[in-house]
Write a protein that holds these residues in place. Structure first.
Motif, PDB file in Angstrom:
ATOM      1  N   ILE A 204       0.856  -1.187   0.000  1.00 15.58           N
ATOM      2  CA  ILE A 204       0.000   0.000   0.000  1.00 15.58           C
ATOM      3  C   ILE A 204       0.894   1.239   0.000  1.00 15.58           C
ATOM      4  O   ILE A 204       1.783   1.378   0.842  1.00 15.58           O
ATOM      5  N   VAL A 205       0.664   2.120  -0.942  1.00 17.20           N
ATOM      6  CA  VAL A 205       1.488   3.332  -1.066  1.00 17.20           C
ATOM      7  C   VAL A 205       0.599   4.560  -1.163  1.00 17.20           C
ATOM      8  O   VAL A 205      -0.569   4.482  -1.564  1.00 17.20           O
ATOM      9  N   GLU A 206       1.150   5.683  -0.793  1.00 19.35           N
ATOM     10  CA  GLU A 206       0.429   6.958  -0.869  1.00 19.35           C
ATOM     11  C   GLU A 206       0.568   7.563  -2.259  1.00 19.35           C
ATOM     12  O   GLU A 206       1.632   7.489  -2.878  1.00 19.35           O
ATOM     13  N   ASN A 207      -0.504   8.150  -2.756  1.00 19.10           N
ATOM     14  CA  ASN A 207      -0.486   8.832  -4.051  1.00 19.10           C
ATOM     15  C   ASN A 207      -0.884  10.294  -3.841  1.00 19.10           C
ATOM     16  O   ASN A 207      -2.058  10.645  -3.915  1.00 19.10           O
ATOM     17  N   PRO A 208       0.096  11.176  -3.597  1.00 16.30           N
ATOM     18  CA  PRO A 208      -0.214  12.596  -3.349  1.00 16.30           C
ATOM     19  C   PRO A 208      -0.412  13.353  -4.661  1.00 16.30           C
ATOM     20  O   PRO A 208       0.381  14.220  -5.035  1.00 16.30           O
ATOM     21  N   PHE A 209      -1.490  13.056  -5.369  1.00 15.05           N
ATOM     22  CA  PHE A 209      -1.651  13.564  -6.739  1.00 15.05           C
ATOM     23  C   PHE A 209      -1.704  15.082  -6.799  1.00 15.05           C
ATOM     24  O   PHE A 209      -1.239  15.695  -7.756  1.00 15.05           O
ATOM     25  N   GLU A 210      -2.291  15.722  -5.776  1.00 12.74           N
ATOM     26  CA  GLU A 210      -2.358  17.191  -5.802  1.00 12.74           C
ATOM     27  C   GLU A 210      -0.968  17.803  -5.718  1.00 12.74           C
ATOM     28  O   GLU A 210      -0.681  18.793  -6.391  1.00 12.74           O
ATOM     29  N   GLN A 211      -0.119  17.218  -4.910  1.00  8.29           N
ATOM     30  CA  GLN A 211       1.255  17.699  -4.786  1.00  8.29           C
ATOM     31  C   GLN A 211       2.005  17.528  -6.100  1.00  8.29           C
ATOM     32  O   GLN A 211       2.815  18.372  -6.487  1.00  8.29           O
ATOM     33  N   LEU A 212       1.730  16.434  -6.793  1.00  9.28           N
ATOM     34  CA  LEU A 212       2.396  16.158  -8.060  1.00  9.28           C
ATOM     35  C   LEU A 212       1.864  17.033  -9.185  1.00  9.28           C
ATOM     36  O   LEU A 212       2.610  17.429 -10.085  1.00  9.28           O
ATOM     37  N   ASP A 213       0.560  17.320  -9.153  1.00 10.94           N
ATOM     38  CA  ASP A 213      -0.061  18.126 -10.203  1.00 10.94           C
ATOM     39  C   ASP A 213      -1.206  18.947  -9.606  1.00 10.94           C
ATOM     40  O   ASP A 213      -2.321  18.445  -9.463  1.00 10.94           O
ATOM     41  N   PRO A 214      -0.962  20.205  -9.249  1.00  8.46           N
ATOM     42  CA  PRO A 214      -2.006  21.032  -8.626  1.00  8.46           C
ATOM     43  C   PRO A 214      -3.180  21.334  -9.548  1.00  8.46           C
ATOM     44  O   PRO A 214      -4.208  21.846  -9.084  1.00  8.46           O
ATOM     45  N   TYR A 215      -3.046  21.008 -10.832  1.00 10.23           N
ATOM     46  CA  TYR A 215      -4.153  21.241 -11.776  1.00 10.23           C
ATOM     47  C   TYR A 215      -5.021  20.000 -11.964  1.00 10.23           C
ATOM     48  O   TYR A 215      -5.972  20.027 -12.739  1.00 10.23           O
ATOM     49  N   GLN A 216      -4.706  18.916 -11.279  1.00  7.69           N
ATOM     50  CA  GLN A 216      -5.534  17.716 -11.335  1.00  7.69           C
ATOM     51  C   GLN A 216      -6.671  17.856 -10.338  1.00  7.69           C
ATOM     52  O   GLN A 216      -6.446  17.962  -9.140  1.00  7.69           O
ATOM     53  N   ALA A 217      -7.902  17.850 -10.826  1.00 11.25           N
ATOM     54  CA  ALA A 217      -9.060  18.127  -9.971  1.00 11.25           C
ATOM     55  C   ALA A 217      -9.378  16.975  -9.030  1.00 11.25           C
ATOM     56  O   ALA A 217      -9.883  17.194  -7.924  1.00 11.25           O
ATOM     57  N   PHE A 218      -9.104  15.735  -9.464  1.00 12.95           N
ATOM     58  CA  PHE A 218      -9.461  14.587  -8.633  1.00 12.95           C
ATOM     59  C   PHE A 218      -8.712  13.340  -9.077  1.00 12.95           C
ATOM     60  O   PHE A 218      -8.144  13.290 -10.170  1.00 12.95           O
ATOM     61  N   ASP A 219      -8.726  12.328  -8.211  1.00 17.62           N
ATOM     62  CA  ASP A 219      -8.283  10.985  -8.584  1.00 17.62           C
ATOM     63  C   ASP A 219      -9.497  10.072  -8.432  1.00 17.62           C
ATOM     64  O   ASP A 219     -10.476  10.444  -7.775  1.00 17.62           O
ATOM     65  N   TYR A 220      -9.401   8.855  -8.980  1.00 13.19           N
ATOM     66  CA  TYR A 220     -10.624   8.082  -9.196  1.00 13.19           C
ATOM     67  C   TYR A 220     -10.358   6.595  -9.034  1.00 13.19           C
ATOM     68  O   TYR A 220      -9.367   6.077  -9.528  1.00 13.19           O
ATOM     69  N   VAL A 221     -11.248   5.910  -8.290  1.00 13.11           N
ATOM     70  CA  VAL A 221     -11.167   4.460  -8.126  1.00 13.11           C
ATOM     71  C   VAL A 221     -12.564   3.891  -8.347  1.00 13.11           C
ATOM     72  O   VAL A 221     -13.549   4.436  -7.840  1.00 13.11           O
ATOM     73  N   ALA A 222     -12.649   2.798  -9.095  1.00 15.64           N
ATOM     74  CA  ALA A 222     -13.958   2.208  -9.412  1.00 15.64           C
ATOM     75  C   ALA A 222     -13.976   0.723  -9.108  1.00 15.64           C
ATOM     76  O   ALA A 222     -12.978   0.022  -9.288  1.00 15.64           O
ATOM     77  N   ASN A 223     -15.144   0.257  -8.656  1.00 18.02           N
ATOM     78  CA  ASN A 223     -15.362  -1.172  -8.448  1.00 18.02           C
ATOM     79  C   ASN A 223     -16.848  -1.459  -8.650  1.00 18.02           C
ATOM     80  O   ASN A 223     -17.677  -1.100  -7.799  1.00 18.02           O
ATOM     81  N   ASP A 224     -17.173  -2.057  -9.791  1.00 22.96           N
ATOM     82  CA  ASP A 224     -18.579  -2.307 -10.155  1.00 22.96           C
ATOM     83  C   ASP A 224     -19.351  -0.993 -10.148  1.00 22.96           C
ATOM     84  O   ASP A 224     -18.973  -0.065 -10.852  1.00 22.96           O
TER      85      ASP A 224
END
Length: 255
Positions: A204-224
């Protein structure tokens, strides 16, 4: 100066001139030959790289453990499933339900979860359809709606978004109403970071997407029919509230 000396000088000058012309002509011919060779070399067809279809990853019956040995992945085998690429190649993929469980556990814990904690944390996770907002994000999400919507919204005791007054609606309100009453679950957390399973290590790892890209509005995970949307905190004010809401609504509508 007599005529004999003048003649000798003229002959020497002519000889030098002729030698110079010969040298220049030879150099030009060599340069032309070199360019021709380069052109011919550039036009040679590069042979296609042959793909060994006998490799494990081109075996339609390849198993998770075989692909783990082939790729060097060393996570728990139960985390993986076999997926097929566009060219028929078999690859390892973390199961959607495993990624979802880790992401929702991270939201409930508000930090990096351990595999041993996930089942317990999942007991607090939302399970009904609609739009669920994490506890730490509820006030901020309602503030995000202000100025962008005409209806009045509340978050009920279970953490689900509800419309308290829809006497006035704009296009965004209508989309939210449809999602609230729909058959899918959307779990929203405003944190700018999420947790995921590394496909190689299985950790399990952390994904600090906002820190990596401040223009990314969200991250997304789907299951069914369950979806997690981790929204940026927008600390740097790189995006407007309207841009953020439009982005997540588009994602939810197309889910």
């Amino acid at each position: 100066m007599n005529k004999k000396k003048i003649l000798v000088i003229v002959l020497i000058f002519i000889l030098i001139l002729v030698i110079g012309i010969i040298v220049i002509t030879n150099n030009l011919n060599k340069e032309k030959e070199g360019n021709t060779n380069n052109t011919n070399t550039a036009n040679l067809e590069v042979p296609d790289v042959e793909i060994d279809k006998n490799q494990v990853d081109y075996n339609n019956n390849a198993t998770v453990n075989e692909l783990k040995d082939f790729t060097g992945a060393n996570g728990d085998s139960d985390l993986y499933e076999v997926a097929t690429e566009y060219d028929g190649r078999k690859v390892l993929k973390i199961k959607d339900n495993k990624q979802y469980d880790v992401a929702i556990a991270g939201i409930i814990k508000q930090g990096k979860p351990e595999f041993s904690e996930i089942d317990k944390l999942k007991e607090q996770a939302p399970s009904k359809s609609g739009i669920w907002i994490s506890e730490r994000s509820r006030t901020e999400f309602l503030n995000l709606l202000k100025g962008q919507t005409d209806s009045k919204y509340v978050i009920n005791e279970e953490g689900y978004l509800a419309i308290e007054d829809k006497s006035s609606q704009n296009d965004m309100d209508k989309k939210f109403e449809s999602l609230i009453s729909g058959s899918k679950l959307f779990a929203i957390d405003i944190s700018g970071t999420d947790y995921t399973i590394d496909s190689v290590t299985g950790e399990i790892v952390e994904n600090p997407f906002e820190q990596l890209d401040p223009y990314q509005a969200f991250d997304y995970v789907a299951n069914d029919n369950s979806y997690i949307i981790i929204v940026t905190t927008n600390k740097e004010k790189s995006l407007s509230n309207k841009e953020i809401l439009n982005s997540i609504i588009e994602q939810m509508t197309n889910a």
